[in-house]
Every structure is written in C-alpha cells, then in structure tokens.
Design a protein around this motif. Structure first.
Motif, PDB file in Angstrom:
ATOM      1  N   ILE A 205      34.036  12.173  50.087  1.00 39.38           N
ATOM      2  CA  ILE A 205      34.951  11.173  49.516  1.00 39.38           C
ATOM      3  C   ILE A 205      35.916  10.603  50.562  1.00 39.38           C
ATOM      4  CG2 ILE A 205      36.809  12.668  48.667  1.00 39.38           C
ATOM      5  CD1 ILE A 205      35.190   9.901  46.618  1.00 39.38           C
ATOM      6  N   LEU A 206      36.445  11.453  51.447  1.00 41.22           N
ATOM      7  CA  LEU A 206      37.375  10.933  52.471  1.00 41.22           C
ATOM      8  C   LEU A 206      36.686   9.984  53.446  1.00 41.22           C
ATOM      9  CD1 LEU A 206      39.610  14.048  53.226  1.00 41.22           C
ATOM     10  CD2 LEU A 206      40.344  11.869  52.251  1.00 41.22           C
ATOM     11  N   PRO A 207      35.523  10.341  53.997  1.00 46.80           N
ATOM     12  CA  PRO A 207      34.886   9.374  54.897  1.00 46.80           C
ATOM     13  C   PRO A 207      34.463   8.094  54.186  1.00 46.80           C
ATOM     14  CG  PRO A 207      33.507  11.342  54.657  1.00 46.80           C
ATOM     15  CD  PRO A 207      34.812  11.626  53.995  1.00 46.80           C
ATOM     16  N   LEU A 208      34.021   8.195  52.941  1.00 48.94           N
ATOM     17  CA  LEU A 208      33.660   6.984  52.194  1.00 48.94           C
ATOM     18  C   LEU A 208      34.882   6.104  51.968  1.00 48.94           C
ATOM     19  CD1 LEU A 208      31.542   5.309  50.727  1.00 48.94           C
ATOM     20  CD2 LEU A 208      32.016   6.671  48.674  1.00 48.94           C
ATOM     21  N   ALA A 209      35.995   6.722  51.611  1.00 45.17           N
ATOM     22  CA  ALA A 209      37.236   5.957  51.421  1.00 45.17           C
ATOM     23  C   ALA A 209      37.659   5.286  52.728  1.00 45.17           C
ATOM     24  CB  ALA A 209      38.344   6.874  50.912  1.00 45.17           C
ATOM     25  N   ALA A 210      37.521   5.993  53.840  1.00 46.43           N
ATOM     26  CA  ALA A 210      37.890   5.409  55.137  1.00 46.43           C
ATOM     27  C   ALA A 210      36.991   4.221  55.477  1.00 46.43           C
ATOM     28  CB  ALA A 210      37.817   6.469  56.236  1.00 46.43           C
ATOM     29  N   ILE A 211      35.699   4.342  55.197  1.00 48.69           N
ATOM     30  CA  ILE A 211      34.781   3.219  55.451  1.00 48.69           C
ATOM     31  C   ILE A 211      35.185   2.008  54.634  1.00 48.69           C
ATOM     32  CG2 ILE A 211      32.412   2.411  55.082  1.00 48.69           C
ATOM     33  CD1 ILE A 211      31.496   5.284  55.851  1.00 48.69           C
ATOM     34  N   VAL A 212      35.465   2.219  53.365  1.00 46.44           N
ATOM     35  CA  VAL A 212      35.883   1.104  52.499  1.00 46.44           C
ATOM     36  C   VAL A 212      37.167   0.484  53.030  1.00 46.44           C
ATOM     37  CG1 VAL A 212      36.737   0.522  50.186  1.00 46.44           C
ATOM     38  CG2 VAL A 212      34.706   1.974  50.441  1.00 46.44           C
ATOM     39  N   LEU A 213      38.133   1.305  53.415  1.00 52.48           N
ATOM     40  CA  LEU A 213      39.394   0.786  53.944  1.00 52.48           C
ATOM     41  C   LEU A 213      39.203   0.032  55.250  1.00 52.48           C
ATOM     42  CD1 LEU A 213      41.690   3.812  53.099  1.00 52.48           C
ATOM     43  CD2 LEU A 213      41.831   1.511  52.102  1.00 52.48           C
ATOM     44  N   ILE A 214      38.279   0.504  56.084  1.00 53.97           N
ATOM     45  CA  ILE A 214      37.985  -0.211  57.331  1.00 53.97           C
ATOM     46  C   ILE A 214      37.462  -1.605  57.014  1.00 53.97           C
ATOM     47  CG2 ILE A 214      36.385  -0.316  59.297  1.00 53.97           C
ATOM     48  CD1 ILE A 214      36.712   2.791  59.472  1.00 53.97           C
ATOM     49  N   PHE A 215      36.531  -1.700  56.077  1.00 55.80           N
ATOM     50  CA  PHE A 215      35.983  -3.014  55.721  1.00 55.80           C
ATOM     51  C   PHE A 215      37.028  -3.904  55.068  1.00 55.80           C
ATOM     52  CE2 PHE A 215      31.726  -1.094  56.214  1.00 55.80           C
ATOM     53  CZ  PHE A 215      31.192  -2.054  57.060  1.00 55.80           C
ATOM     54  N   LEU A 216      37.909  -3.331  54.279  1.00 58.64           N
ATOM     55  CA  LEU A 216      38.954  -4.118  53.636  1.00 58.64           C
ATOM     56  C   LEU A 216      39.989  -4.617  54.635  1.00 58.64           C
ATOM     57  CD1 LEU A 216      39.638  -2.113  50.350  1.00 58.64           C
ATOM     58  CD2 LEU A 216      38.448  -4.312  50.604  1.00 58.64           C
ATOM     59  N   SER A 217      40.180  -3.871  55.719  1.00 56.92           N
ATOM     60  CA  SER A 217      41.202  -4.268  56.705  1.00 56.92           C
ATOM     61  C   SER A 217      40.703  -5.330  57.669  1.00 56.92           C
ATOM     62  CB  SER A 217      41.688  -3.039  57.479  1.00 56.92           C
ATOM     63  OG  SER A 217      40.641  -2.522  58.267  1.00 56.92           O
ATOM     64  N   ASP A 218      39.365  -5.467  57.780  1.00 60.83           N
ATOM     65  CA  ASP A 218      38.781  -6.474  58.674  1.00 60.83           C
ATOM     66  C   ASP A 218      39.373  -6.387  60.074  1.00 60.83           C
ATOM     67  OD1 ASP A 218      38.340 -10.071  58.607  1.00 60.83           O
ATOM     68  OD2 ASP A 218      36.983  -8.513  59.276  1.00 60.83           O
ATOM     69  N   PRO A 219      39.285  -5.206  60.710  1.00 63.12           N
ATOM     70  CA  PRO A 219      40.027  -4.958  61.948  1.00 63.12           C
ATOM     71  C   PRO A 219      39.553  -5.758  63.156  1.00 63.12           C
ATOM     72  CG  PRO A 219      38.515  -3.169  61.509  1.00 63.12           C
ATOM     73  CD  PRO A 219      38.474  -4.079  60.308  1.00 63.12           C
ATOM     74  N   LEU A 220      38.318  -6.179  63.204  1.00 60.95           N
ATOM     75  CA  LEU A 220      37.849  -6.889  64.398  1.00 60.95           C
ATOM     76  C   LEU A 220      38.268  -8.357  64.438  1.00 60.95           C
ATOM     77  CD1 LEU A 220      34.314  -5.345  64.935  1.00 60.95           C
ATOM     78  CD2 LEU A 220      36.429  -4.855  66.127  1.00 60.95           C
ATOM     79  N   THR A 221      38.846  -8.836  63.358  1.00 64.35           N
ATOM     80  CA  THR A 221      39.297 -10.228  63.357  1.00 64.35           C
ATOM     81  C   THR A 221      40.786 -10.345  63.631  1.00 64.35           C
ATOM     82  OG1 THR A 221      39.664 -10.231  60.964  1.00 64.35           O
ATOM     83  CG2 THR A 221      37.493 -10.912  61.745  1.00 64.35           C
ATOM     84  N   THR A 222      41.465  -9.198  63.783  1.00 64.19           N
ATOM     85  CA  THR A 222      42.922  -9.273  64.018  1.00 64.19           C
ATOM     86  C   THR A 222      43.234  -9.241  65.493  1.00 64.19           C
ATOM     87  OG1 THR A 222      43.105  -6.871  63.817  1.00 64.19           O
ATOM     88  CG2 THR A 222      43.531  -8.202  61.851  1.00 64.19           C
TER      89      THR A 222
END
Length: 131
Positions: free
Chosen positions: A114-131
């Motif tokens: 659950i923790l790694p899945l939540a982190a993956i979802v949060l990574i996609f929601l944050s869109d880090p490579l476009t900032t």
C-alpha cells in the motif's frame, strides 16, 4: 505534492528495511516467524535460508528507493525518479505475487504494497518532471 510522495516512498523503504530485519536477522524468534504464518519451529528452521535470501531482496529494494530519493534531492530528477519508480513498482508487484499465493496473504500484501502504491500515485499526481 512531490514532498509528500517522497515521504511516502521513504516510509515504504523503511518498511522494507524492517521486513529485512525480521526475515534475515530475527527469523529464529518465534514471534517473528509466526508473523509470516510459519506453523512451528521445524518449519521455521527449514525456511530460514529462504527467509534470509528474501530479506535481502527487501533490503536491496529499500536501498534503491533511498538512493533514488537522494538522487532526486540533489537535482538528478530523472535518474532519481526513475530509480524510485522502479523500486516502488517492484514492491507493488511483489505484493501482487504474494496475494497470488493465497487469500491468507492478503493482509501481508496490503502491508507490503500500500505505501509504495500510494507513493507511485502521488508521484504521478505531482507531475515532478514538468516543474
């Protein structure tokens, strides 16, 4: 959002370090092997080498996540994010494999995944490579 994703990824890594400790260091303790549904001392003794090996898989995944987090933090965003995403995905897939071994492992798979899945979802929601 990436800060929260990083914290959740770090928690997933810490959990996998704890699993390593249980499987590779503390396996001989009944309180530990009973957590893994091992029925008795004889079975624990037989599965000790497997648990030892499996524990190191968990440690290596945790190290990969930590190295990725550090790489991301020092500005190597693509490298860090790739490493974090890969290790988190491996953690989630290991949880899926665990569930496939039987319904009695659903709780353990949820704890593991659950923790790694939540982190993956949060990574996609944050869109880090476009900032």
């Amino acid at each position: 959002m990436i800060v929260i994703a990083t914290l959740v990824a770090a928690l997933a890594a810490v959990l996998h370090v704890l699993i390593f400790v249980m499987e590779s260091v503390l396996w001989s303790r009944p309180s530990v092997w009973k957590r893994f549904a091992v029925p008795d001392q004889a079975a624990a003794d037989i599965t000790r080498p497997m648990a030892y090996n499996q524990g190191f898989y968990n440690l290596f995944l945790a190290i990969g996540a930590f190295v990725g987090i550090v790489a991301y933090g020092v500005g190597e965003h693509a490298v860090g994010l790739t490493l974090v995403f890969f290790t988190l995905t491996c953690m989630v897939l290991a949880a899926v494999v665990l569930v496939s071994t039987g319904a009695r492992y659903i709780r353990a798979a949820l704890i593991q995944g659950i923790l790694p899945l939540a982190a993956i979802v949060l990574i996609f929601l944050s869109d880090p490579l476009t900032t």
